[in-house]
Scaffold this active site. Sequence first.
Site, PDB file in Angstrom:
ATOM      1  N   ASP A  42      -0.036   4.992   0.947  1.00 39.52           N
ATOM      2  CA  ASP A  42      -0.183   5.980   2.012  1.00 39.52           C
ATOM      3  C   ASP A  42      -0.266   5.333   3.386  1.00 39.52           C
ATOM      4  OD1 ASP A  42      -0.295   7.971   0.019  1.00 39.52           O
ATOM      5  OD2 ASP A  42      -2.428   7.570  -0.283  1.00 39.52           O
TER       6      ASP A  42
ATOM      7  N   ASP B 299       0.859  -1.173   0.000  1.00 40.87           N
ATOM      8  CA  ASP B 299       0.000   0.000   0.000  1.00 40.87           C
ATOM      9  C   ASP B 299       0.904   1.233   0.000  1.00 40.87           C
ATOM     10  OD1 ASP B 299      -2.427   1.530   0.368  1.00 40.87           O
ATOM     11  OD2 ASP B 299      -1.737   1.822   2.435  1.00 40.87           O
TER      12      ASP B 299
END
Length: 501
Positions: free
Chosen positions: A336, A334
């Site tokens: 952020d 991922d």
Amino acid sequence: MTDAKTASFAIVIPTIGRESLYRLLSALEAEHGPPPETVVVVDDRPLGAPALPVDSSLPVTVLRSGGRGPAAARNTGWRATNTRWVCFVDDDVVPQPGWLAALAADLRGADAAGAAGTQAVIEVPAVDGRRATDDEKRTQRLADARWITADMAYRRDVLVAVGGFDERFPRAYREDSDIALRITLQDNVITQGARRSTHPVARASLMSSVRAQIGNRDNALMRRKHGRRWRSAVGEGRGRLPAHTATTAAAAAAALTALTGHRRTAAAAAGAWAALTVEFAARRWLAGPRTVSEAGRMLLTSALIPPVAVYHRVRGELAFRGARRDPPLAVLLDRDDTIIEDGPYLNDPAGVRPMPGAVGALSRLRDRGLLLAVVTNQSGVAKGLITDDQLTAVNARVDAELGPFDSWQICVHDNGDGCGCRKPAPGMVQAAAEALGVDPARCVMIGDTGGDVNAALSANADAVLVPTDRTLPQEITEARRRARVAATLVDAVDLILRDAR
């Protein structure tokens, strides 16, 4: 254009920059027959080496694999293709006239038989006028070896299914047997083709046979992966390690008892060592040229081989004592709050700040040879808060700070758009695995939300949750039950690297 009756194929050539590469390319240029869609030359010299010059009329692409060995080089090559078949050819092999047409015929036959691979006939030239030396015999055995990848074609979908070559084998030879054994254990067939290639006899030096004993480390991994009967499974005999162990034990016993003053025991142990060493040297000498100089070399190396072989085998047993049969091949990340700090709807590259320890953690994954992809939801685009150009600029900064990444998968939809890519849907995880040439089951997703975990598990991938202050308690509880939880990105990478041993 490829013959309509021949499935599409690519040729992958791992190389360390030997002059023989250009001889091989020239031989392929002179061939008549259905051409490959691409020829991928994989430069496996260290990354600091100058660019490899390749000027060919063939559709050649040159890639780099960073000096990680032939298994990693082959993986780099085939994952860059999208053809049905991939033919691996070593850079010192010489294809015999008519090779390209014969390859096309072999592929047609393999397709008709539903085979997963097709092997060439490998010829190793004999030495005229005398018996082959011990070192020459080691190369000549390639002609009778089962599943030698000096000239071997595999279906690309089968390579994906088994995870490609195991990069824990850093040297040539055992990675060939390992991948073929894994392929055939899945009820696949590898056929014998009619194309022919010549493999030159490797240059030898005084200590070539001693240096070759490092292969015993790879044998330890074969045993760990395939059990005690792995040698018979790949068509080999028992091997000499038991005799080498006895010889080494006798030498150690002689030295130890001599130091402790037990002279009779030391003499008996020394006698056993001498008898075993002479028997080994005589066996090798009688099978070779039987010259005086060869006798001296056989005696010297026969004294050195047993302890060196045992040393490398012990090293291998220790290194691979906890090795997994099917380790992870790719890590999906991922963006952020996982690899960079989360800025709400980040649209300015200046706001890109790596998470603590992220640069070093990702470098460790790359050094281990794991593929890396970013899998990120960016609904700010759908909301009109981020433009496409801004998203591209931010991701370019992420690549500059933390990359390069092997794939980017980005969902720009909002919650209500009903797409199949936005996490927790599995679409991006599946797309990343396909882009990387890896089965989703060999991927691990690292993220900070339950959506990351659920997307991975829905795609049959593994997952590690790295919670932040915004991660919901129930997401952590659920991740502990269905996946794994790590305190930091660095800890998550530690978990994955332990799995990748």
